[in-house]
Design an enzyme around this catalytic site. Structure first.
Site, short mmCIF file in Angstrom:
data_model
loop_
_atom_site.label_atom_id
_atom_site.label_comp_id
_atom_site.label_asym_id
_atom_site.label_seq_id
_atom_site.Cartn_x
_atom_site.Cartn_y
_atom_site.Cartn_z
N ASN A 112 0.87 -1.18 0.00
CA ASN A 112 0.00 0.00 0.00
C ASN A 112 0.90 1.23 0.00
OD1 ASN A 112 -1.80 2.05 0.51
ND2 ASN A 112 -2.29 1.39 2.61
N LYS B 241 0.05 4.23 -0.22
CA LYS B 241 -0.62 5.39 0.40
C LYS B 241 -0.45 6.62 -0.50
CE LYS B 241 0.19 3.22 4.83
NZ LYS B 241 0.17 3.34 6.27
N HIS C 6 -9.33 0.51 5.21
CA HIS C 6 -8.04 0.74 5.87
C HIS C 6 -8.26 1.64 7.08
CE1 HIS C 6 -3.96 2.09 6.63
NE2 HIS C 6 -3.56 1.04 5.95
N GLU D 47 -6.67 4.02 8.26
CA GLU D 47 -6.48 5.46 8.05
C GLU D 47 -7.74 6.09 7.47
OE1 GLU D 47 -2.82 5.27 5.81
OE2 GLU D 47 -1.73 4.71 7.62
N GLU E 49 -4.98 -5.67 10.75
CA GLU E 49 -3.99 -4.61 10.94
C GLU E 49 -4.24 -3.90 12.27
OE1 GLU E 49 -2.10 -3.24 7.07
OE2 GLU E 49 -3.93 -2.09 7.28
N GLY F 66 2.75 1.79 10.84
CA GLY F 66 3.68 2.90 10.73
C GLY F 66 4.43 3.25 12.00
N SER G 38 3.74 -2.56 10.26
CA SER G 38 5.19 -2.54 10.48
C SER G 38 5.89 -3.81 10.03
CB SER G 38 5.51 -2.23 11.96
OG SER G 38 5.10 -0.91 12.28
C1 PEP Z 1 -0.60 -0.14 6.28
O1 PEP Z 1 -0.74 1.06 6.17
O2 PEP Z 1 -1.48 -0.92 5.87
C2 PEP Z 1 0.61 -0.63 6.91
C3 PEP Z 1 0.64 -1.88 7.27
O3 PEP Z 1 1.63 0.27 7.06
P1 PEP Z 1 3.10 -0.03 7.65
O4 PEP Z 1 3.58 -1.29 6.99
O5 PEP Z 1 3.90 1.15 7.28
O6 PEP Z 1 2.94 -0.20 9.11
#
Ligand code: PEP
Length: 246
Positions: free
Chosen positions: A13, A15, A98, A100, A168, A174, A209
């Site tokens: 992703n 973003k 997601h 976010e 997630e 992040g 992460s």
């Molecule tokens: C995400 O935004 O779906 C995500 C897993 O981000 P990150 O890998 O940066 O934690």
């Protein structure tokens, strides 16, 4: 179907990152990589890059996805993109729900459900995301929160062929913080139980992460069918290292 027959998916992703030059260069590096992955590779660039990245990926096994879609196929929705439009641009997948978007746009489970249904109508595979906040985990409610969210986010059209689940934890996205593996295993098992008759065949990804140095451990449990990767998907070397760990 068992873990052995659920093909792993490593989804990136991007973003709100990338312009034509660097986004296409990144896609080109992935498309040129050896094809003997144990996993399917998918990248989800920002909407402005879907068409040029689709051209770069043409003929390669790397799949293309959108990061979000509207619940309707067309209409007066300024700034939005429909699942039909994503399919038209060459996408096979779309991320829905997601964290976010749930946080920044107050997307409820009902909205996510409608978006996943729209994805299915457009012939796309919906990657339906669920996850608990740090406060919910600290209160011992992680499994209850994510299973309730999953139940409410899946439309009746959900099938293993058109849906992937992404667990997630919001606090792991992040941040560099990770759940312990036993927690991941417990949540994935709880989510699979929610899926009922579809559970054995549906893929459940872990996201939050994931990096080259932790991917092998996170992808090792049989109930973890791949990863949704944010930050590390912006580096071809890191994304390919994660795919290589699958
Ligand atoms: C995400 O935004 O779906 C995500 C897993 O981000 P990150 O890998 O940066 O934690």
């Amino acid at each position: 179907m068992s873990a052995a027959t659920r093909r792993l998916l490593i989804a990136g992703n991007w973003k709100m990152n990338g312009h034509a030059a660097d986004g296409c260069a990144l896609a080109r590096s992935l498309a040129a990589a050896p094809e003997d992955w144990a996993a399917t590779l998918l990248i989800c660039p920002p909407a402005t890059l879907l068409a040029p990245v689709a051209s770069v990926l043409a003929g390669s096994p790397v799949a293309l996805g959108g990061q979000d879609c509207h619940a309707e196929a067309a209409g007066a929705h300024t700034g939005d993109i429909s699942a039909d439009m994503l399919a038209d641009a060459g996408c096979t997948h779309v991320i829905t729900g997601h964290s976010e978007r749930r946080a920044a746009y107050s997307e409820s489970d009902a909205v996510v459900r409608a978006k996943a249904a729209a994805a299915h109508r457009a012939g796309l595979i919906a990657i339906v995301c669920v996850g608990e906040t740090a406060a919910e985990r600290d209160a011992g409610k992680a499994e209850a929160v994510v299973t309730a969210s999953l139940r409410a986010s899946l439309p009746d059209s959900t099938r293993p062929e058109n849906t992937v689940i992404a667990y997630e934890p919001v606090w792991a996205i992040g941040t560099g913080r990770l759940p312990i593996i036993d927690e991941v295993i417990a949540v994935h098992a709880a989510l699979r139980a929610v899926l009922g008759e579809h559970g054995a065949a549906m893929r459940i990804l872990y996201g939050g992460s994931v990096k080259p140095d932790n991917a092998a451990a996170l992808l090792a449990p049989p109930d973890v069918d791949g990863a949704l990767v944010g930050g590390a998907s912006l580096s071809a070397a890191d994304f390919l290292a994660i795919a290589g760990a699958a």
